[in-house]
Design a protein around this motif. Structure first.
Motif, PDB file in Angstrom:
ATOM      1  N   ASP A 100       0.822  -1.226   0.000  1.00 14.27           N
ATOM      2  CA  ASP A 100       0.000   0.000   0.000  1.00 14.27           C
ATOM      3  C   ASP A 100       0.848   1.265   0.000  1.00 14.27           C
ATOM      4  O   ASP A 100       0.582   2.190  -0.788  1.00 14.27           O
ATOM      5  CB  ASP A 100      -0.948  -0.014   1.196  1.00 14.27           C
ATOM      6  CG  ASP A 100      -2.100  -1.005   1.006  1.00 14.27           C
ATOM      7  OD1 ASP A 100      -2.414  -1.316  -0.163  1.00 14.27           O
ATOM      8  OD2 ASP A 100      -2.652  -1.482   2.008  1.00 14.27           O
ATOM      9  N   GLN A 148      -1.714   0.007  -9.704  1.00 11.90           N
ATOM     10  CA  GLN A 148      -2.731  -0.808  -9.045  1.00 11.90           C
ATOM     11  C   GLN A 148      -2.666  -2.254  -9.518  1.00 11.90           C
ATOM     12  O   GLN A 148      -2.778  -3.187  -8.712  1.00 11.90           O
ATOM     13  CB  GLN A 148      -4.129  -0.235  -9.332  1.00 11.90           C
ATOM     14  CG  GLN A 148      -5.275  -0.975  -8.649  1.00 11.90           C
ATOM     15  CD  GLN A 148      -5.188  -0.883  -7.140  1.00 11.90           C
ATOM     16  OE1 GLN A 148      -5.165   0.212  -6.583  1.00 11.90           O
ATOM     17  NE2 GLN A 148      -5.164  -2.017  -6.454  1.00 11.90           N
ATOM     18  N   ASP A 149      -2.483  -2.442 -10.828  1.00 12.42           N
ATOM     19  CA  ASP A 149      -2.379  -3.817 -11.347  1.00 12.42           C
ATOM     20  C   ASP A 149      -1.169  -4.530 -10.769  1.00 12.42           C
ATOM     21  O   ASP A 149      -1.221  -5.724 -10.432  1.00 12.42           O
ATOM     22  CB  ASP A 149      -2.278  -3.795 -12.874  1.00 12.42           C
ATOM     23  CG  ASP A 149      -3.596  -3.446 -13.533  1.00 12.42           C
ATOM     24  OD1 ASP A 149      -4.647  -3.513 -12.846  1.00 12.42           O
ATOM     25  OD2 ASP A 149      -3.583  -3.098 -14.733  1.00 12.42           O
ATOM     26  N   GLU A 150      -0.070  -3.812 -10.636  1.00 16.67           N
ATOM     27  CA  GLU A 150       1.127  -4.422 -10.062  1.00 16.67           C
ATOM     28  C   GLU A 150       0.939  -4.751  -8.587  1.00 16.67           C
ATOM     29  O   GLU A 150       1.416  -5.781  -8.097  1.00 16.67           O
ATOM     30  CB  GLU A 150       2.325  -3.486 -10.247  1.00 16.67           C
ATOM     31  CG  GLU A 150       2.806  -3.393 -11.691  1.00 16.67           C
ATOM     32  CD  GLU A 150       3.896  -2.359 -11.886  1.00 16.67           C
ATOM     33  OE1 GLU A 150       4.762  -2.564 -12.766  1.00 16.67           O
ATOM     34  OE2 GLU A 150       3.887  -1.335 -11.172  1.00 16.67           O
ATOM     35  N   ALA A 151       0.208  -3.868  -7.879  1.00 15.50           N
ATOM     36  CA  ALA A 151      -0.084  -4.149  -6.470  1.00 15.50           C
ATOM     37  C   ALA A 151      -0.912  -5.422  -6.334  1.00 15.50           C
ATOM     38  O   ALA A 151      -0.656  -6.269  -5.461  1.00 15.50           O
ATOM     39  CB  ALA A 151      -0.808  -2.960  -5.845  1.00 15.50           C
ATOM     40  N   THR A 152      -1.895  -5.568  -7.205  1.00 17.13           N
ATOM     41  CA  THR A 152      -2.738  -6.774  -7.186  1.00 17.13           C
ATOM     42  C   THR A 152      -1.902  -8.016  -7.495  1.00 17.13           C
ATOM     43  O   THR A 152      -2.052  -9.068  -6.871  1.00 17.13           O
ATOM     44  CB  THR A 152      -3.878  -6.643  -8.210  1.00 17.13           C
ATOM     45  OG1 THR A 152      -4.666  -5.497  -7.883  1.00 17.13           O
ATOM     46  CG2 THR A 152      -4.744  -7.896  -8.211  1.00 17.13           C
ATOM     47  N   GLN A 153      -0.994  -7.861  -8.446  1.00 18.35           N
ATOM     48  CA  GLN A 153      -0.132  -8.981  -8.836  1.00 18.35           C
ATOM     49  C   GLN A 153       0.752  -9.413  -7.666  1.00 18.35           C
ATOM     50  O   GLN A 153       0.911 -10.607  -7.391  1.00 18.35           O
ATOM     51  CB  GLN A 153       0.729  -8.554 -10.029  1.00 18.35           C
ATOM     52  CG  GLN A 153       1.515  -9.683 -10.672  1.00 18.35           C
ATOM     53  CD  GLN A 153       2.310  -9.199 -11.878  1.00 18.35           C
ATOM     54  OE1 GLN A 153       2.668  -8.015 -11.979  1.00 18.35           O
ATOM     55  NE2 GLN A 153       2.568 -10.098 -12.804  1.00 18.35           N
ATOM     56  N   ARG A 155       0.155  -8.916  -4.446  1.00 16.37           N
ATOM     57  CA  ARG A 155      -0.672  -9.494  -3.379  1.00 16.37           C
ATOM     58  C   ARG A 155      -0.994 -10.964  -3.659  1.00 16.37           C
ATOM     59  O   ARG A 155      -0.925 -11.815  -2.767  1.00 16.37           O
ATOM     60  CB  ARG A 155      -1.964  -8.688  -3.224  1.00 16.37           C
ATOM     61  CG  ARG A 155      -1.795  -7.345  -2.548  1.00 16.37           C
ATOM     62  CD  ARG A 155      -3.132  -6.751  -2.143  1.00 16.37           C
ATOM     63  NE  ARG A 155      -2.952  -5.441  -1.521  1.00 16.37           N
ATOM     64  CZ  ARG A 155      -3.077  -4.286  -2.169  1.00 16.37           C
ATOM     65  NH1 ARG A 155      -3.408  -4.287  -3.465  1.00 16.37           N
ATOM     66  NH2 ARG A 155      -2.891  -3.142  -1.530  1.00 16.37           N
ATOM     67  N   LYS A 156      -1.350 -11.253  -4.899  1.00 12.96           N
ATOM     68  CA  LYS A 156      -1.659 -12.644  -5.261  1.00 12.96           C
ATOM     69  C   LYS A 156      -0.427 -13.526  -5.087  1.00 12.96           C
ATOM     70  O   LYS A 156      -0.517 -14.656  -4.579  1.00 12.96           O
ATOM     71  CB  LYS A 156      -2.146 -12.711  -6.711  1.00 12.96           C
ATOM     72  CG  LYS A 156      -3.557 -12.206  -6.919  1.00 12.96           C
ATOM     73  CD  LYS A 156      -3.970 -12.386  -8.382  1.00 12.96           C
ATOM     74  CE  LYS A 156      -5.418 -11.919  -8.597  1.00 12.96           C
ATOM     75  NZ  LYS A 156      -5.832 -12.072 -10.013  1.00 12.96           N
TER      76      LYS A 156
END
Length: 750
Positions: free
Chosen positions: A693, A703-708, A710-711
């Protein structure tokens, strides 16, 4: 002169006596590329011209279809816990033809190649009792013996049922007093005529360690045949004979279990006055007394199939798991696979897995081409099972706690526990290494040794003269050839390639010359005592084994297109192989205990070896590139570690690990951005997960990289978890007391 020399050799017992059983072993099978190494001047062009094929479309479809489906169907953890193969798995194996891979299509089988059967056994090796159930019907046993030696009536009767799974076979050879020394079996079959005048055999025996015996309904039994009235016309003691017995025969006892590590179906077989018609002898009456020859001939190629498949499977399982795990698992803020100590283990696993697979394919292809090389097969069995065990242990070291905590998610534990089984069966590895490989090879594969032995035993002076002159010329050539190659470090060796791997052909040729000359010295100066000198014979075996692995690794590299990205593996593997040959030679020089020459070898000889070595082994700097070959998803990972199935992402163990590995590898770049921001103190956080964050808010990642990330982090955390059990599941309070000692009658029979 030669007559006098022959007499002195016989009187001094310089050459070992060959018993009938040893002669069968020596004459079984064929000499193949092993003869090239004993020549001292191997023809590498011919060795590289040997086939290195792939599978047929039908065979590959079987691996990609039914075999892959079987891997998804079997619950490996439950199978290890219950030790019972579910009915639906039995039916699946029957329906899909797993029992008939060795049997030709005209009898209802698949007629698969040796290479294909080996590939299936490798891929299913981790399935415990299911893997064993696939191996036994498709290797040494009823089907193989019947195909090669059975009468047409026997083939028509048994082969269709074996192919369909109606017959479940086992092979009754080992006894309490006859293991690796199978020729000393005490199981006895006495030929007699019944009241109707029909010739029959009365059998009494006590067998143990018989795989599939508890669930088998047909037995290929090895016995010593006694024909007191010469009913069969082969004398009173025809010799070892293989007889087919069926479950339900009076006096035949099947069903009890041993409990081997790895928990597969294995148990004793007892027979008390079991009566079988002489037509049940494999090969009919003509097969009486031929059992030992049958076994030796089939083992000549058979040892190259099932047990090497299990050794390669251990190596591949370790490589397939450890490479990904070393990237997923982090310590001190970095993947453990980037730590040099761990990296060294991973490099060793990757390179030797590549090497073992090259030998498996090369030798199986050779057997498919009509070769039945007992020495090469013995090397493959002994070395792949030993190295496989070493590599699974290395893998346990890397995976640490995740390797030793049992449960459905443990990837390596089952292989680690079961690894010693392959080392002990079909001839214990200690005896295979110290007695069989060099003991048989030195006589059979040497260009003049067997002819000389035959001439000595036959007291044939002209044959002896021809053989001894040829042998002398052979030794003199290798003596001078060895001097030249030692001084030039192999530059006089003709190589089949002009690339950077040519250096290894030169060194292997140089090693072969030294090996051949040392073999001659050992046979001339130690002679008949070589049988008892297992330590020095074992070192000769090691040298021969690693020369074989060197050429098969080079053949694979060439066959697969000499890929530049595989060169680091090839360099590591060849330097390692040559170093093992070097260590074997140093051991031979240090322990060649004969007058005068022994001192020369032990002191000036070893000094020369050490200052002019074949190889000092892989350098530390080579490990990084080799380890990386199995640390990133892609074609190279598949070439090294592939062939062991493709688990679904949600499957425990390997499935969730590979899923996490792919996600972590895909998120590598955005993760690196976050780590750099932490290092530069652009953001503050206690861990990568907590930094996502702040990095997003600071514009370090999208944002897409943050989601990546996290997964990937969620999958990483899930993949490194180990299984836990409730107290109810953990404790097993009831232990069976139903363990019986063999009855006195059985003990007496033993």
């Amino acid at each position: 002169m030669f007559a006098t020399l022959l007499k002195k050799i016989n009187d001094a017992k310089l050459l070992p006596k060959i018993s009938d059983t040893e002669r069968h072993a020596l004459e079984a099978g064929s000499v193949w590329i092993d003869g090239e190494f004993f020549s001292g001047n191997p023809d590498f062009r011919a060795i590289m011209a040997e086939a290195y094929p792939g599978l047929s479309e039908e065979e590959q479809a079987f691996l990609d279809g039914p075999v892959e489906e079987l891997l998804h169907r079997v619950d490996g953890w439950k199978l290890r816990e219950t030790r019972r193969i579910p009915d639906d798995i039995w039916q699946f194996l029957r329906d899909k033809g797993f029992f008939g891979m060795i049997i030709p299509k005209e009898y209802g089988g698949s007629g698969f190649s040796v290479l294909a059967r080996s590939a299936v056994m490798t891929k299913t090796s981790g399935l415990g009792p299911v893997g064993t159930l696939i191996v036994i019907p498709n290797t040494l046993g009823a089907a193989e013996l019947l195909l090669e030696y059975g009468t047409q009536a026997q083939k028509d009767k048994y082969l269709p049922g074996l192919a369909s799974g109606e017959y479940v076979p086992c092979f009754g050879l080992t006894e309490p007093t006859a293991g690796s020394d199978a020729a000393s079996i005490k199981a006895e079959g006495i030929v007699f005529k019944d009241e109707d005048g029909e010739a029959k055999i009365r059998l009494n025996f006590s067998k143990r360690y018989i795989t599939l015996a508890p669930i088998a309904n047909i037995v290929s039994l090895a016995c010593s045949l006694h024909d007191p009235d010469n009913i069969l016309g082969k004398g009173e003691f025809p010799g070892i004979t293989v007889v087919m017995l069926e479950k339900g025969m009076p006096g035949l006892e099947l069903g009890d279990h041993h409990l081997p590590i790895g928990a597969f179906d294995n148990g004793p077989i007892y027979g008390t006055d079991v009566v079988a018609p002489v037509e049940n002898i494999i090969g009919g009456v003509g097969g009486a007394g031929q059992g030992w020859r049958m076994l030796m001939e089939q083992l000549g190629g058979g040892r190259a199939v099932s047990l090497p498949a299990s050794g390669v499977a251990l190596a591949k399982t370790s490589a397939a798991a450890v490479g990904p795990y070393s990237i997923v698992r982090e310590q001190f803020g970095i993947p453990i696979g980037l730590m040099e100590g761990v990296e060294a283990k991973i490099a060793r696993i990757a390179a030797l897995t590549y090497t073992l697979e090259s030998a498996r394919v090369y030798v199986c292809a050779g057997v498919d081409s009509g070769n039945h090389p007992p020495v090469i097969s013995a090397i493959l069995k002994q070395q792949t099972t030993e190295i496989g065990q070493q590599l699974i242990t290395d893998g346990m070291d890397v995976m640490a706690g995740a390797g030793v905590m049992q449960g459905p998610n443990n990837i390596l534990g089952g292989g680690y526990v079961g690894a010693p089984v392959s080392i002990t069966v079909e001839g214990a590895n200690i005896l295979t290494r110290t007695l069989m490989i060099f003991g048989q090879g030195a006589v059979r594969c040497h260009p003049f040794a067997l002819d000389t032995l035959n001439a000595v035993q036959a007291d044939d002076v002209p044959a002896f003269r021809k053989a001894i002159l040829g042998w002398t010329g052979h030794s003199v050539k290798n003596f001078f050839r060895g001097i030249v190659r030692g001084i030039t470090r192999g530059w006089s060796v003709r190589t089949p390639v002009n690339d950077e791997t040519a250096q290894y052909f030169r060194k292997l040729g140089w090693a072969s010359t030294r090996f051949a000359f040392l073999t001659d010295l050992a046979m001339f100066l130690i002679g008949g005592k070589l049988k008892q000198r297992g330590k020095i014979s074992g070192r000769f075996s090691d040298a021969l084994s690693w020369m074989l692995f060197g050429v098969t690794t080079l053949r694979r590299f060439q066959a697969e297109g000499s890929r530049k990205e595989d060169l680091p593996i090839v360099h590591w593997a060849l330097r390692y192989s040559l170093h093992q040959v070097q260590l074997a030679f140093e051991g031979i020089y240090a322990n060649f205990d004969v007058p005068v020459l022994g001192w020369i070898l032990r002191y000036p000889g070893r000094f020369w070896l050490k200052i002019n070595p074949l190889s000092s082994g892989p350098r530390d700097s080579m490990d990084r590139a080799v380890a990386a070959s199995i640390q990133a998803p892609g074609e190279q990972y598949q070439r090294v570690a592939g062939g062991m199935g493709t688990p679904r992402d949600d499957e425990p163990g390997m499935g969730r690990l590979l899923n996490a590995w792919r996600l972590v590898s895909a998120a590598q770049q955005p993760t690196l951005k976050v780590r750099k921001a932490l290092h530069k103190k652009q953001i503050k956080a206690a861990s990568l997960s907590e930094a996502i964050d702040p990095a997003l808010e600071a514009g370090v990642i999208t944002q897409d990289e943050a989601t990546q990330i996290r997964k990937a982090e969620a999958a990483r955390l899930d993949a490194i978890q180990v299984d836990t059990f409730s107290s109810e599941d953990y404790y097993k309070d009831e232990v069976s007391d139903n363990i019986e000692e063999p009855p006195l009658a059985r003990a007496a029979n033993q």
